[in-house]
Design an enzyme around this catalytic site. Sequence first.
Site, short mmCIF file in Angstrom:
data_model
loop_
_atom_site.label_atom_id
_atom_site.label_comp_id
_atom_site.label_asym_id
_atom_site.label_seq_id
_atom_site.Cartn_x
_atom_site.Cartn_y
_atom_site.Cartn_z
N SER A 61 1.92 31.88 -32.24
CA SER A 61 2.37 32.21 -30.93
C SER A 61 2.53 33.70 -30.68
O SER A 61 2.49 33.86 -29.54
CB SER A 61 3.59 31.34 -30.66
N HIS A 68 -0.74 26.48 -28.91
CA HIS A 68 -1.67 27.24 -28.42
C HIS A 68 -3.19 27.10 -28.56
O HIS A 68 -3.91 27.83 -28.22
CB HIS A 68 -1.50 28.87 -28.98
N LYS A 76 1.18 24.60 -21.62
CA LYS A 76 0.29 25.88 -21.50
C LYS A 76 -0.82 25.45 -21.21
O LYS A 76 -1.17 25.51 -19.99
CB LYS A 76 0.57 26.20 -23.15
C1 LIG Z 1 5.92 27.22 -26.60
C2 LIG Z 1 5.97 26.53 -28.13
C3 LIG Z 1 6.67 25.34 -28.30
C4 LIG Z 1 7.88 24.89 -27.47
O1 LIG Z 1 6.93 24.11 -26.63
P1 LIG Z 1 7.70 23.79 -24.90
O2 LIG Z 1 6.82 22.67 -24.31
O3 LIG Z 1 7.39 25.14 -24.35
O4 LIG Z 1 9.02 23.37 -25.43
C5 LIG Z 1 6.40 25.02 -29.83
N1 LIG Z 1 5.70 25.57 -30.54
C6 LIG Z 1 5.03 26.55 -30.30
C7 LIG Z 1 4.16 27.12 -31.34
C8 LIG Z 1 5.08 27.15 -29.08
O5 LIG Z 1 4.49 28.20 -28.70
#
Ligand SMILES: *Cc1c(COP(=O)(O)O)cnc(C)c1O
Length: 387
Positions: free
Chosen positions: A180, A208, A238
């Site tokens: 991330s 991602h 996302k």
């Molecule tokens: C954003 C993210 C999460 C958390 O997801 P949310 O739905 O925002 O709680 C988990 N793992 C990774 C790698 C992320 O980038």
Amino acid sequence: MLAELEAALERRRADGLMRERRVVESAQGPRIRCGDQTLLAFASNDYLGLANAPELVDALCASARAWGAGAGASHLIVGHQAPHEALERELAAFVAPCAGARALLFSSGYLANLAILSSLATRHDAIFADRLNHACLTDGARLSRAALTRYPHRDVGALRDALVRVRARRRFIVTDAVFSMDGDIAPLADLLALAEAHDAWLVVDDAHGFGVLGGGRGTLAHFGLASERIVCMGTLGKAAGVAGAFVAAHPLVIETLLQTARPYIYTTASPAPLAETLRAALRIVRDGDTRRAALATLIAAFRAEAGTLPWTLLDSSTPIQPLVIGDAAAAVRVAEALAVRGILVPAIRPPTVPAGTARLRVSLSSAHALADVDALTRALHEVAADA
Ligand SMILES: *Cc1c(COP(=O)(O)O)cnc(C)c1O
């Protein structure tokens, strides 16, 4: 007691680690309004420009009229409504980490990762985690009380050595699929081969990759991988543009989570209109090759111009394009200089990234225009020349 908190906060401020929230007074998109400023933003994870897409807004309004605002209860009591059920089936068929996979919805990716690790792993088990994994995978590992081994980033050899060394009842290789804060991709084929050779599970966090890679199906599809050993988590806030997350895996894994995962059981279901909106998002993701091609063009354009900056452009082919500056205060100064020029790029500091690797995290969206990326690289070169 308060004086002690104040002193700790002051130390944080002195170290350049104080975080401030910016109040955004518009919908998400390439241009957001903050106070009296309109900023060209490279900050969200809205990779396909769906967070404010008209199709999703229409779906949200229409489904709120049909299903109301709230789910009323947890999934296992009475909160599991037809839209949740339909979305789970569609996600399972789309992501398909193994033949006949099922999927389970969560309110957030954070909860999904806590659920996977705390439900499947116990203190008799062992977790092998990439050192740069997202914080919530580490938190899930802690909650499980399994022995945690963190291996150097993407180091398959070090992971193999650890798997040979550490015995346990169940063993889990746990990795971000797309990292991330770095944007690079885990060597999933090698990790799956190790999981098979050493009888381990492979837990993949595709926050991602889902929507972006593999025709939208995610990083496993990007590599053409499927196995009953894979537990795949994807987030829906996302690229999918809404909120929530899912776990896709063998039906026995999903049933185990449904029966035993406390972050699934003891929380209210997310509203059904969000599930209906996500079904609309999933249709766009499925047919989203044009958006993904536009994104690839922007990524190439950014990299062509950013490679000559005095900072380290990490080797990333994904929409996450980090420029490592090093010192936290220096990264903040660069971000502030960009903001003066009307451009928002977040400075990411420890503890989100290792000490000494503070960075600008540029994230691109198919909603950006090529001219937006040109404006960003021009501003970065100006700021670099002033520094
Ligand atoms: C954003 C993210 C999460 C958390 O997801 P949310 O739905 O925002 O709680 C988990 N793992 C990774 C790698 C992320 O980038």
